[in-house]
Design an enzyme around this catalytic site. Structure first.
Site, PDB file in Angstrom:
ATOM      1  N   LYS A  63      12.412  -5.422   2.029  1.00  0.00           N
ATOM      2  CA  LYS A  63      11.704  -6.686   1.800  1.00  0.00           C
ATOM      3  C   LYS A  63      11.042  -6.688   0.427  1.00  0.00           C
ATOM      4  O   LYS A  63      11.182  -7.644  -0.338  1.00  0.00           O
ATOM      5  CB  LYS A  63      10.636  -6.873   2.893  1.00  0.00           C
ATOM      6  CG  LYS A  63       9.611  -7.957   2.578  1.00  0.00           C
ATOM      7  CD  LYS A  63       8.604  -8.117   3.688  1.00  0.00           C
ATOM      8  CE  LYS A  63       7.404  -7.207   3.616  1.00  0.00           C
ATOM      9  NZ  LYS A  63       6.350  -7.604   2.660  1.00  0.00           N
ATOM     10  N   ASN A  64      10.314  -5.621   0.128  1.00  0.00           N
ATOM     11  CA  ASN A  64       9.511  -5.628  -1.095  1.00  0.00           C
ATOM     12  C   ASN A  64      10.331  -5.382  -2.359  1.00  0.00           C
ATOM     13  O   ASN A  64       9.783  -5.404  -3.465  1.00  0.00           O
ATOM     14  CB  ASN A  64       8.355  -4.636  -0.984  1.00  0.00           C
ATOM     15  CG  ASN A  64       7.318  -5.116   0.024  1.00  0.00           C
ATOM     16  OD1 ASN A  64       7.368  -6.270   0.472  1.00  0.00           O
ATOM     17  ND2 ASN A  64       6.397  -4.242   0.402  1.00  0.00           N
TER      18      ASN A  64
ATOM     19  N   ARG B 281       1.919 -13.982   0.189  1.00  0.00           N
ATOM     20  CA  ARG B 281       1.256 -13.738  -1.090  1.00  0.00           C
ATOM     21  C   ARG B 281       2.254 -13.416  -2.204  1.00  0.00           C
ATOM     22  O   ARG B 281       1.998 -13.695  -3.369  1.00  0.00           O
ATOM     23  CB  ARG B 281       0.287 -12.558  -0.970  1.00  0.00           C
ATOM     24  CG  ARG B 281      -0.736 -12.700   0.108  1.00  0.00           C
ATOM     25  CD  ARG B 281      -1.603 -11.464   0.146  1.00  0.00           C
ATOM     26  NE  ARG B 281      -2.304 -11.302  -1.109  1.00  0.00           N
ATOM     27  CZ  ARG B 281      -3.453 -11.897  -1.403  1.00  0.00           C
ATOM     28  NH1 ARG B 281      -4.038 -12.670  -0.530  1.00  0.00           N
ATOM     29  NH2 ARG B 281      -4.011 -11.709  -2.571  1.00  0.00           N
TER      30      ARG B 281
ATOM     31  N   CYS C 168      -7.098 -12.282   2.460  1.00  0.00           N
ATOM     32  CA  CYS C 168      -6.017 -11.528   3.089  1.00  0.00           C
ATOM     33  C   CYS C 168      -6.624 -10.616   4.145  1.00  0.00           C
ATOM     34  O   CYS C 168      -7.753 -10.150   3.993  1.00  0.00           O
ATOM     35  CB  CYS C 168      -5.287 -10.700   2.044  1.00  0.00           C
ATOM     36  SG  CYS C 168      -3.988  -9.691   2.735  1.00  0.00           S
TER      37      CYS C 168
ATOM     38  N   ARG D  10      -7.548  -8.302  -2.371  1.00  0.00           N
ATOM     39  CA  ARG D  10      -6.272  -8.503  -3.055  1.00  0.00           C
ATOM     40  C   ARG D  10      -6.289  -9.559  -4.162  1.00  0.00           C
ATOM     41  O   ARG D  10      -5.591 -10.579  -4.072  1.00  0.00           O
ATOM     42  CB  ARG D  10      -5.168  -8.813  -2.037  1.00  0.00           C
ATOM     43  CG  ARG D  10      -4.982  -7.702  -1.042  1.00  0.00           C
ATOM     44  CD  ARG D  10      -3.838  -7.933  -0.127  1.00  0.00           C
ATOM     45  NE  ARG D  10      -2.525  -7.664  -0.748  1.00  0.00           N
ATOM     46  CZ  ARG D  10      -1.390  -7.806  -0.114  1.00  0.00           C
ATOM     47  NH1 ARG D  10      -1.357  -8.244   1.118  1.00  0.00           N
ATOM     48  NH2 ARG D  10      -0.252  -7.530  -0.723  1.00  0.00           N
TER      49      ARG D  10
ATOM     50  N   ASP E  46       1.621   1.316   3.339  1.00  0.00           N
ATOM     51  CA  ASP E  46       2.404   0.557   4.324  1.00  0.00           C
ATOM     52  C   ASP E  46       2.881   1.422   5.490  1.00  0.00           C
ATOM     53  O   ASP E  46       3.504   0.912   6.421  1.00  0.00           O
ATOM     54  CB  ASP E  46       3.600  -0.128   3.643  1.00  0.00           C
ATOM     55  CG  ASP E  46       3.160  -1.289   2.760  1.00  0.00           C
ATOM     56  OD1 ASP E  46       2.018  -1.752   2.909  1.00  0.00           O
ATOM     57  OD2 ASP E  46       3.968  -1.722   1.919  1.00  0.00           O
TER      58      ASP E  46
ATOM     59  N   VAL F  28      -5.874   2.454  -0.848  1.00  0.00           N
ATOM     60  CA  VAL F  28      -5.273   1.365  -1.622  1.00  0.00           C
ATOM     61  C   VAL F  28      -5.929   0.026  -1.303  1.00  0.00           C
ATOM     62  O   VAL F  28      -6.268  -0.738  -2.196  1.00  0.00           O
ATOM     63  CB  VAL F  28      -3.739   1.302  -1.397  1.00  0.00           C
ATOM     64  CG1 VAL F  28      -3.125   0.131  -2.155  1.00  0.00           C
ATOM     65  CG2 VAL F  28      -3.088   2.613  -1.828  1.00  0.00           C
TER      66      VAL F  28
ATOM     67  N   ARG G 163       7.975 -11.095   9.663  1.00  0.00           N
ATOM     68  CA  ARG G 163       7.910 -11.204   8.212  1.00  0.00           C
ATOM     69  C   ARG G 163       8.558  -9.990   7.555  1.00  0.00           C
ATOM     70  O   ARG G 163       9.025 -10.081   6.412  1.00  0.00           O
ATOM     71  CB  ARG G 163       6.449 -11.278   7.748  1.00  0.00           C
ATOM     72  CG  ARG G 163       5.788 -12.613   8.015  1.00  0.00           C
ATOM     73  CD  ARG G 163       4.433 -12.645   7.373  1.00  0.00           C
ATOM     74  NE  ARG G 163       4.509 -11.964   6.088  1.00  0.00           N
ATOM     75  CZ  ARG G 163       3.563 -11.205   5.569  1.00  0.00           C
ATOM     76  NH1 ARG G 163       2.435 -11.012   6.210  1.00  0.00           N
ATOM     77  NH2 ARG G 163       3.726 -10.636   4.406  1.00  0.00           N
TER      78      ARG G 163
HETATM   79  N1  EPU Z   1      -5.291  -5.250  -7.400  1.00  0.00           N
HETATM   80  C1  EPU Z   1      -6.281  -5.720  -8.242  1.00  0.00           C
HETATM   81  N2  EPU Z   1      -5.961  -6.712  -9.151  1.00  0.00           N
HETATM   82  C2  EPU Z   1      -4.720  -7.246  -9.220  1.00  0.00           C
HETATM   83  C3  EPU Z   1      -3.714  -6.766  -8.370  1.00  0.00           C
HETATM   84  C4  EPU Z   1      -4.028  -5.757  -7.471  1.00  0.00           C
HETATM   85  O1  EPU Z   1      -7.408  -5.274  -8.198  1.00  0.00           O
HETATM   86  O2  EPU Z   1      -4.506  -8.148 -10.033  1.00  0.00           O
HETATM   87  C5  EPU Z   1      -5.603  -4.175  -6.424  1.00  0.00           C
HETATM   88  C6  EPU Z   1      -5.466  -4.641  -4.978  1.00  0.00           C
HETATM   89  O3  EPU Z   1      -6.617  -5.306  -4.528  1.00  0.00           O
HETATM   90  C7  EPU Z   1      -5.216  -3.332  -4.259  1.00  0.00           C
HETATM   91  C8  EPU Z   1      -4.445  -2.515  -5.289  1.00  0.00           C
HETATM   92  O4  EPU Z   1      -4.628  -3.172  -6.538  1.00  0.00           O
HETATM   93  O5  EPU Z   1      -6.409  -2.697  -3.968  1.00  0.00           O
HETATM   94  C9  EPU Z   1      -2.959  -2.383  -5.041  1.00  0.00           C
HETATM   95  O6  EPU Z   1      -2.413  -3.642  -4.707  1.00  0.00           O
HETATM   96  P1  EPU Z   1      -0.982  -4.090  -5.227  1.00  0.00           P
HETATM   97  O7  EPU Z   1      -1.149  -5.170  -6.225  1.00  0.00           O
HETATM   98  O8  EPU Z   1      -0.184  -2.909  -5.605  1.00  0.00           O
HETATM   99  O9  EPU Z   1      -0.372  -4.735  -3.908  1.00  0.00           O
HETATM  100  P2  EPU Z   1       0.663  -5.913  -3.869  1.00  0.00           P
HETATM  101  O10 EPU Z   1       1.519  -5.861  -5.062  1.00  0.00           O
HETATM  102  O11 EPU Z   1      -0.059  -7.181  -3.568  1.00  0.00           O
HETATM  103  C10 EPU Z   1       2.597  -4.626  -2.678  1.00  0.00           C
HETATM  104  C11 EPU Z   1       3.369  -4.787  -1.410  1.00  0.00           C
HETATM  105  C12 EPU Z   1       2.462  -4.459  -0.235  1.00  0.00           C
HETATM  106  C13 EPU Z   1       1.965  -3.034  -0.387  1.00  0.00           C
HETATM  107  C14 EPU Z   1       1.263  -2.851  -1.739  1.00  0.00           C
HETATM  108  C15 EPU Z   1       0.829  -1.438  -2.023  1.00  0.00           C
HETATM  109  C16 EPU Z   1       4.976  -6.474  -1.990  1.00  0.00           C
HETATM  110  C17 EPU Z   1       5.474  -7.865  -1.821  1.00  0.00           C
HETATM  111  N3  EPU Z   1       3.875  -6.142  -1.322  1.00  0.00           N
HETATM  112  O12 EPU Z   1       1.518  -5.547  -2.599  1.00  0.00           O
HETATM  113  O13 EPU Z   1       3.251  -4.564   0.942  1.00  0.00           O
HETATM  114  O14 EPU Z   1       1.060  -2.722   0.652  1.00  0.00           O
HETATM  115  O15 EPU Z   1       2.141  -3.286  -2.798  1.00  0.00           O
HETATM  116  O16 EPU Z   1       1.911  -0.577  -1.990  1.00  0.00           O
HETATM  117  O17 EPU Z   1       5.593  -5.682  -2.683  1.00  0.00           O
HETATM  118  C18 EPU Z   1       3.678  -4.980   3.217  1.00  0.00           C
HETATM  119  O18 EPU Z   1       4.895  -4.932   2.952  1.00  0.00           O
HETATM  120  O19 EPU Z   1       3.242  -4.983   4.390  1.00  0.00           O
HETATM  121  C19 EPU Z   1       2.717  -5.018   2.125  1.00  0.00           C
HETATM  122  C20 EPU Z   1       1.463  -5.425   2.294  1.00  0.00           C
END
Ligand code: EPU
Length: 418
Positions: A22-23, A93, A117, A122, A305, A327, A397
């Site tokens: 998915k990701n 998201r 969230c 996030r 995850d 995380v 999802r």
């Molecule tokens: N963060 C910030 N500022 C930003 C972006 C992120 O502070 O602008 C922080 C977040 O709050 C968090 C950390 O950085 O504490 C890491 O978040 P990240 O941005 O890496 O998460 P994401 O990109 O929103 C993806 C996956 C998630 C997975 C995380 C961590 C996708 C679509 N989603 O989310 O997947 O948990 O990386 O590996 O790729 C899931 O599949 O169930 C899922 C939640």
């Protein structure tokens, strides 16, 4: 609302096939916006988040054709709207992933801010700051990120925290920017590497994927290709953990063992015998697992995850384990539901102290995010009695045909219609 009914206590035996990730599929679908011709994305999992992405692209005027076996052909040349509306972004998201490609290719974008969230605050500030540094003019108005750009230019971006979709968004924008972009403290997740591979196939010049420094040489155009996304390491890990909890022997096929090293190590520590081949993993388990301690971290650390699934394993493990979530700030909702099934879990800030119990007992449970819901399914597979998991749209999802795959392995699980 649909729900899952699970009667626990059966060992799992047999073979299953792992779906596309998915990701990885979500950013690659967003990357199709960068191509100046039709692009075909394969190994797409049949999931609700994918349908949402297709709806999002469709509403923008992008032409989508679904071929056999979930190959999706995308032609962005018909695009006429550059807006990702709140009603779609709030359900997924990852819609934020269209922001970078829209600005880079079409010079304009309006993407709803994702908002709250279930697993933490996030924010997406790093996506926005990075695009600003590349020359985009961005305002936040009416709950939307509104951006304009002539042509983005390269920049040196130092990410304050490692962010997966943030890195992906900026990598896609940089691929069509003028000049060189350097992303420091880039996310190293395999899905980021997969996107880089896809962009390079499209004519992009991304170097360093899989390390914490990405160097992206912008090009004038990217062309459409046929691309097949990598297998889902989290789906793989979820089924392996299920077998470690239920006992039995299962071979998961069409996966990549190398992407799961830390998870496999922990399953071995829990007592599982794990064998791997080029694209398969076989796990054999007899008796109860041992509880293990884990601390989540960006890749190559233990994936957040997989945290909820290991809470379920520890809940019935021999001994005790500490699960530390580093995380996200609020990712223990599943523990409160597991407590209702008799789990002995004490939450203290970012740590769940889990003392394994002999048996869990069935209860009606529900969860507010995808992996939490999956962990409750795992708990149900070992609980005495019949567990009802509500709000399974979260599971849909991210897990393709979860009840069919588990039933194929001998689990007593069925979906109840609304
Ligand atoms: N963060 C910030 N500022 C930003 C972006 C992120 O502070 O602008 C922080 C977040 O709050 C968090 C950390 O950085 O504490 C890491 O978040 P990240 O941005 O890496 O998460 P994401 O990109 O929103 C993806 C996956 C998630 C997975 C995380 C961590 C996708 C679509 N989603 O989310 O997947 O948990 O990386 O590996 O790729 C899931 O599949 O169930 C899922 C939640």
């Amino acid at each position: 609302m649909e729900r899952l009914l699970i009667r626990g206590g059966r060992p799992l035996e047999g073979e299953i096939r792992i779906s596309g990730a998915k990701n990885a599929a979500l950013p690659v679908m967003a990357a199709t916006l960068l191509a100046d011709g039709p692009m075909t994305v394969g190994n797409i999992p049949h999931l609700h988040d994918i349908t949402t992405t297709m709806e999002l692209l469709g509403r923008m005027g992008v032409e989508l054709t679904v071929h056999e076996r979930m190959q999706v052909e995308v032609d962005a040349s018909t695009i006429k709207s550059f807006r990702a509306p709140y009603e779609l972004v709030k359900t997924m998201r990852a819609s934020i992933l269209v922001l970078g490609p829209l600005l880079a290719r079409f010079g304009r974008a309006e993407v709803s801010l994702p908002g709250g969230c279930a697993i933490g605050s996030r924010p997406v500030n790093l996506h926005v700051e990075g695009l600003r540094a590349m020359g985009a003019e961005i305002t936040i108005e009416d709950g939307y990120i509104k951006g304009r750009a002539e042509r983005l230019h390269g920049a040196r971006l130092r990410m304050e925290v490692s962010t997966v979709t943030g890195t992906e968004n900026l990598m896609m924008a940089a691929a069509l920017a003028r000049g060189t972009t350097v992303i420091e403290n880039a996310a190293r997740e395999p899905e980021v590497v997969d996107l880089a591979r896809c962009l390079n196939g499209m004519g992009g010049r991304v170097e360093g994927a899989g390390t914490s420094t990405l160097v992206i040489e912008g090009v004038d155009r990217l062309h459409g290709i046929e691309y097949s996304v990598l297998p889902d390491r989290i789906e793989t890990g979820t089924y392996l953990t299920a077998v470690a909890m239920c006992g039995g022997r299962v071979k998961v096929k069409d996966t990549q063992p190398a992407l799961l090293e830390v998870v496999i190590d922990k399953l071995r520590e829990a007592g599982a015998v794990v064998e791997t081949g080029a694209d398969w993993i076989e796990l054999t388990m007899t008796g109860r697992p041992r509880a293990v301690s884990i601390t989540t971290a960006p890749y190559p650390g233990f994936p957040t995850d997989m945290q909820a699934q290991f809470c379920a394993l520890d809940a019935i493990g021999i001994g005790a384990g500490d699960v530390v979530e580093k995380v996200f700030e609020n990712r223990f909702m599943h523990c409160l539901e597991m407590q209702r099934m008799g789990a002995d879990i004490h939450i203290d800030g970012q740590t769940a102290h889990i003392r394994g119990v002999d048996r869990l007992t069935a209860a009606p449970v529900m969860a507010t995010d995808l992996r939490a819901s999956a962990s409750l399914v795992l708990a149900g597979l070992v609980a005495d009695g019949e567990t009802r998991v509500d709000r399974i749209y979260h599971i849909d999802r991210g897990y393709e045909c979860i009840e069919e795959k588990l039933a194929q392995l001998g689990a007593d699980i069925r979906r109840l219609p609304e």
